[in-house]
Design a protein around this motif. Sequence first.
Motif, PDB file in Angstrom:
ATOM      1  N   VAL A   1      39.172  10.428 -21.438  1.00 28.46           N
ATOM      2  CA  VAL A   1      39.333  11.883 -21.279  1.00 28.46           C
ATOM      3  C   VAL A   1      38.332  12.591 -22.187  1.00 28.46           C
ATOM      4  O   VAL A   1      37.719  13.591 -21.804  1.00 28.46           O
ATOM      5  N   MET A   2      38.177  12.024 -23.384  1.00 28.00           N
ATOM      6  CA  MET A   2      37.253  12.625 -24.357  1.00 28.00           C
ATOM      7  C   MET A   2      35.846  12.698 -23.761  1.00 28.00           C
ATOM      8  O   MET A   2      35.159  13.713 -23.889  1.00 28.00           O
ATOM      9  N   GLY A   3      35.446  11.619 -23.075  1.00 21.71           N
ATOM     10  CA  GLY A   3      34.127  11.583 -22.438  1.00 21.71           C
ATOM     11  C   GLY A   3      33.958  12.731 -21.463  1.00 21.71           C
ATOM     12  O   GLY A   3      32.917  13.384 -21.421  1.00 21.71           O
ATOM     13  N   LEU A   4      35.012  12.987 -20.686  1.00 21.83           N
ATOM     14  CA  LEU A   4      34.970  14.069 -19.693  1.00 21.83           C
ATOM     15  C   LEU A   4      34.946  15.434 -20.370  1.00 21.83           C
ATOM     16  O   LEU A   4      34.119  16.289 -20.058  1.00 21.83           O
ATOM     17  N   LEU A   5      35.882  15.609 -21.316  1.00 27.19           N
ATOM     18  CA  LEU A   5      36.055  16.932 -21.925  1.00 27.19           C
ATOM     19  C   LEU A   5      34.858  17.349 -22.771  1.00 27.19           C
ATOM     20  O   LEU A   5      34.523  18.534 -22.831  1.00 27.19           O
ATOM     21  N   SER A   6      34.212  16.376 -23.412  1.00 25.69           N
ATOM     22  CA  SER A   6      33.116  16.760 -24.293  1.00 25.69           C
ATOM     23  C   SER A   6      31.900  17.253 -23.499  1.00 25.69           C
ATOM     24  O   SER A   6      31.023  17.899 -24.046  1.00 25.69           O
ATOM     25  N   ASN A   7      31.881  16.934 -22.195  1.00 29.96           N
ATOM     26  CA  ASN A   7      30.757  17.402 -21.367  1.00 29.96           C
ATOM     27  C   ASN A   7      31.066  18.679 -20.595  1.00 29.96           C
ATOM     28  O   ASN A   7      30.239  19.163 -19.834  1.00 29.96           O
ATOM     29  N   VAL A   8      32.280  19.192 -20.784  1.00 32.95           N
ATOM     30  CA  VAL A   8      32.702  20.355 -20.005  1.00 32.95           C
ATOM     31  C   VAL A   8      32.077  21.634 -20.561  1.00 32.95           C
ATOM     32  O   VAL A   8      32.073  21.853 -21.764  1.00 32.95           O
TER      33      VAL A   8
ATOM     34  N   ILE B   1      39.666  13.752 -35.858  1.00 36.40           N
ATOM     35  CA  ILE B   1      38.697  14.852 -35.815  1.00 36.40           C
ATOM     36  C   ILE B   1      39.230  15.914 -34.873  1.00 36.40           C
ATOM     37  O   ILE B   1      39.649  15.606 -33.743  1.00 36.40           O
ATOM     38  N   ASN B   2      39.250  17.143 -35.319  1.00 30.40           N
ATOM     39  CA  ASN B   2      39.656  18.243 -34.461  1.00 30.40           C
ATOM     40  C   ASN B   2      38.430  18.723 -33.716  1.00 30.40           C
ATOM     41  O   ASN B   2      37.478  19.192 -34.317  1.00 30.40           O
ATOM     42  N   PHE B   3      38.493  18.572 -32.414  1.00 25.31           N
ATOM     43  CA  PHE B   3      37.297  18.797 -31.599  1.00 25.31           C
ATOM     44  C   PHE B   3      37.496  20.031 -30.725  1.00 25.31           C
ATOM     45  O   PHE B   3      38.318  20.025 -29.812  1.00 25.31           O
ATOM     46  N   PRO B   4      36.772  21.128 -30.993  1.00 24.21           N
ATOM     47  CA  PRO B   4      36.959  22.321 -30.146  1.00 24.21           C
ATOM     48  C   PRO B   4      36.281  22.121 -28.784  1.00 24.21           C
ATOM     49  O   PRO B   4      35.245  21.477 -28.697  1.00 24.21           O
ATOM     50  N   LEU B   5      36.906  22.669 -27.731  1.00 21.33           N
ATOM     51  CA  LEU B   5      36.363  22.518 -26.371  1.00 21.33           C
ATOM     52  C   LEU B   5      35.996  23.881 -25.817  1.00 21.33           C
ATOM     53  O   LEU B   5      36.495  24.907 -26.278  1.00 21.33           O
ATOM     54  N   ARG B   6      35.151  23.873 -24.778  1.00 19.33           N
ATOM     55  CA  ARG B   6      34.868  25.132 -24.093  1.00 19.33           C
ATOM     56  C   ARG B   6      36.019  25.404 -23.130  1.00 19.33           C
ATOM     57  O   ARG B   6      36.698  24.473 -22.698  1.00 19.33           O
ATOM     58  N   ARG B   7      36.191  26.664 -22.792  1.00 20.78           N
ATOM     59  CA  ARG B   7      37.324  27.021 -21.895  1.00 20.78           C
ATOM     60  C   ARG B   7      37.041  26.531 -20.487  1.00 20.78           C
ATOM     61  O   ARG B   7      36.059  26.924 -19.871  1.00 20.78           O
ATOM     62  N   PHE B   8      37.884  25.683 -19.995  1.00 20.30           N
ATOM     63  CA  PHE B   8      37.683  25.105 -18.657  1.00 20.30           C
ATOM     64  C   PHE B   8      38.961  25.312 -17.841  1.00 20.30           C
ATOM     65  O   PHE B   8      39.990  25.764 -18.369  1.00 20.30           O
ATOM     66  N   THR B   9      38.874  25.016 -16.542  1.00 22.36           N
ATOM     67  CA  THR B   9      40.065  25.083 -15.688  1.00 22.36           C
ATOM     68  C   THR B   9      40.399  23.681 -15.218  1.00 22.36           C
ATOM     69  O   THR B   9      39.546  23.010 -14.627  1.00 22.36           O
ATOM     70  N   LEU B  10      41.598  23.243 -15.513  1.00 23.37           N
ATOM     71  CA  LEU B  10      42.030  21.939 -15.011  1.00 23.37           C
ATOM     72  C   LEU B  10      42.710  22.144 -13.656  1.00 23.37           C
ATOM     73  O   LEU B  10      43.637  22.949 -13.539  1.00 23.37           O
TER      74      LEU B  10
ATOM     75  N   LYS C   1      41.342  22.517 -27.437  1.00 20.63           N
ATOM     76  CA  LYS C   1      40.876  21.648 -28.539  1.00 20.63           C
ATOM     77  C   LYS C   1      41.613  20.318 -28.405  1.00 20.63           C
ATOM     78  O   LYS C   1      42.672  20.257 -27.744  1.00 20.63           O
ATOM     79  N   VAL C   2      41.032  19.279 -28.987  1.00 15.38           N
ATOM     80  CA  VAL C   2      41.736  17.985 -28.999  1.00 15.38           C
ATOM     81  C   VAL C   2      41.631  17.365 -30.382  1.00 15.38           C
ATOM     82  O   VAL C   2      40.669  17.613 -31.117  1.00 15.38           O
ATOM     83  N   ASP C   3      42.645  16.584 -30.689  1.00 12.03           N
ATOM     84  CA  ASP C   3      42.604  15.822 -31.940  1.00 12.03           C
ATOM     85  C   ASP C   3      42.253  14.398 -31.569  1.00 12.03           C
ATOM     86  O   ASP C   3      43.056  13.706 -30.942  1.00 12.03           O
ATOM     87  N   TYR C   4      41.060  13.977 -31.962  1.00 10.97           N
ATOM     88  CA  TYR C   4      40.600  12.663 -31.535  1.00 10.97           C
ATOM     89  C   TYR C   4      40.546  11.730 -32.739  1.00 10.97           C
ATOM     90  O   TYR C   4      39.951  12.058 -33.772  1.00 10.97           O
ATOM     91  N   THR C   5      41.192  10.581 -32.611  1.00 13.48           N
ATOM     92  CA  THR C   5      41.228   9.639 -33.726  1.00 13.48           C
ATOM     93  C   THR C   5      40.098   8.619 -33.568  1.00 13.48           C
ATOM     94  O   THR C   5      39.989   7.977 -32.525  1.00 13.48           O
ATOM     95  N   VAL C   6      39.291   8.516 -34.615  1.00 15.82           N
ATOM     96  CA  VAL C   6      38.245   7.484 -34.581  1.00 15.82           C
ATOM     97  C   VAL C   6      38.575   6.420 -35.629  1.00 15.82           C
ATOM     98  O   VAL C   6      39.243   6.704 -36.622  1.00 15.82           O
ATOM     99  N   ASP C   7      38.105   5.231 -35.399  1.00 14.60           N
ATOM    100  CA  ASP C   7      38.415   4.076 -36.256  1.00 14.60           C
ATOM    101  C   ASP C   7      39.919   3.806 -36.259  1.00 14.60           C
ATOM    102  O   ASP C   7      40.697   4.551 -35.666  1.00 14.60           O
ATOM    103  N   SER C   8      40.299   2.764 -36.955  1.00 18.46           N
ATOM    104  CA  SER C   8      41.731   2.467 -37.011  1.00 18.46           C
ATOM    105  C   SER C   8      42.067   1.972 -38.417  1.00 18.46           C
ATOM    106  O   SER C   8      41.185   1.755 -39.245  1.00 18.46           O
ATOM    107  N   GLY C   9      43.346   1.781 -38.651  1.00 15.88           N
ATOM    108  CA  GLY C   9      43.829   1.291 -39.945  1.00 15.88           C
ATOM    109  C   GLY C   9      43.458   2.242 -41.062  1.00 15.88           C
ATOM    110  O   GLY C   9      43.564   3.461 -40.915  1.00 15.88           O
ATOM    111  N   LEU C  10      42.980   1.678 -42.164  1.00 13.14           N
ATOM    112  CA  LEU C  10      42.662   2.468 -43.358  1.00 13.14           C
ATOM    113  C   LEU C  10      41.573   3.510 -43.110  1.00 13.14           C
ATOM    114  O   LEU C  10      41.541   4.553 -43.725  1.00 13.14           O
TER     115      LEU C  10
END
Length: 350
Positions: A97-104, A148-157, A134-143
């Motif tokens: 989803v992140m891949g899609l949303l970041s290109n919107v 990352i709070n990622f702002p998005l452009r206004r789109f229509t789903l 906006k989305v909260d995207y988690t990168v890496d895992s564990g420790l």
Amino acid sequence: MTIGRTISGQSLSPAEESFNISLRPKSLNECIGQQNVREKLAIAIEAAQHRSEPLEHILFYGPPGLGKTTLAHVVANEMGATIRCSSGPALAKAGDVMGLLSNVNTGDVLFIDEVHRLSTPVEEFIYPAMEDFKVDYTVDSGLHAKTINFPLRRFTLVGATTRAGLLSAPLRSRFGMLYHLEFYSTEELTEILNRSAQLLSLQCQDGTLELIAACSRGTPRVANRLLKRVRDYAQVKGSGVLEAGVVENALKMEQIDRLGLDELDRAFLRALVNVYDGGPAGIEAIAATLGEERDTLEDVVEPYLLQIGFLRRTKRGREVTQQACRHLGMKLRRKRSADSQPNLFERDVP
Ligand code: ADP
């Protein structure tokens, strides 16, 4: 044995898909039928354009082939927006989803077909995107995990589903507009076929398109597909012109009866009569008898049989009606009584 359906299966071959695309209306004015939905969309689009704002999120729901994808493209076209398409099963992880949303871009339409098949984690990931862009995207895992709070452009789903009932309440509530698509009348289907015949430069005798429309289960995709079959038949067995005799023979060859029922519909009804004495029978049991997927029966076969009054859905399962028996020329073996044994496979109707 699985009975193949030639006219309203859900997965389309690439050739069928491109045929569909070539006949797809591009603007609201070109669309036929669904008057109510078109009127509401026209107002929403005009208002959004007036305010120079993207449209609210839209959900189209209804049986396959009624124009959900078409309307998503029409909405994007009318808004002068770019459309990006995906589907519930294709968006398996938040990363997809992140891949899609970041290109919107602002105002883009994001179309998700079969939106009821999004997984719960993906759904939850999408909520803030729909609500606050906006989305909260988690990168890496564990420790090392970081959100990352990622702002998005206004789109229509724009979501499409054959099963609005399977959509979670939080997801459904995030759509500002929810539109149910209805089956089309024979007149509307004739108009759709007329448009398609013109686009395909087909010559048709009077009354032939009405004949196809009447056998199209109230569904434009079925109507266009039957037109294609009849066109092939007319080319090979006739002069290429659609004549009444050619249409009747082509439909007979496709095993379509005068109500538009095909072999799978009839097998469904016959199984109910012969194996379950008319019902009530659970959908899982009928699916097992026919060797078909439960989803196919629920999405593709049942809606039209319910619509024409050939099938009843009760708490105890599916029941065939006298009207269906008359059409099939069959008799129920015994009268159903109130104290008849409940069916072992019975399930609650969703
Ligand atoms: P769905 O997404 O609901 O399964 P589609 O949008 O793919 O259905 O529609 C199937 C085909 O039916 C389209 O390719 C288009 O040619 C035709 N169609 C659908 N709705 C309309 C309409 N309102 N007017 C004319 N043709 C339509």
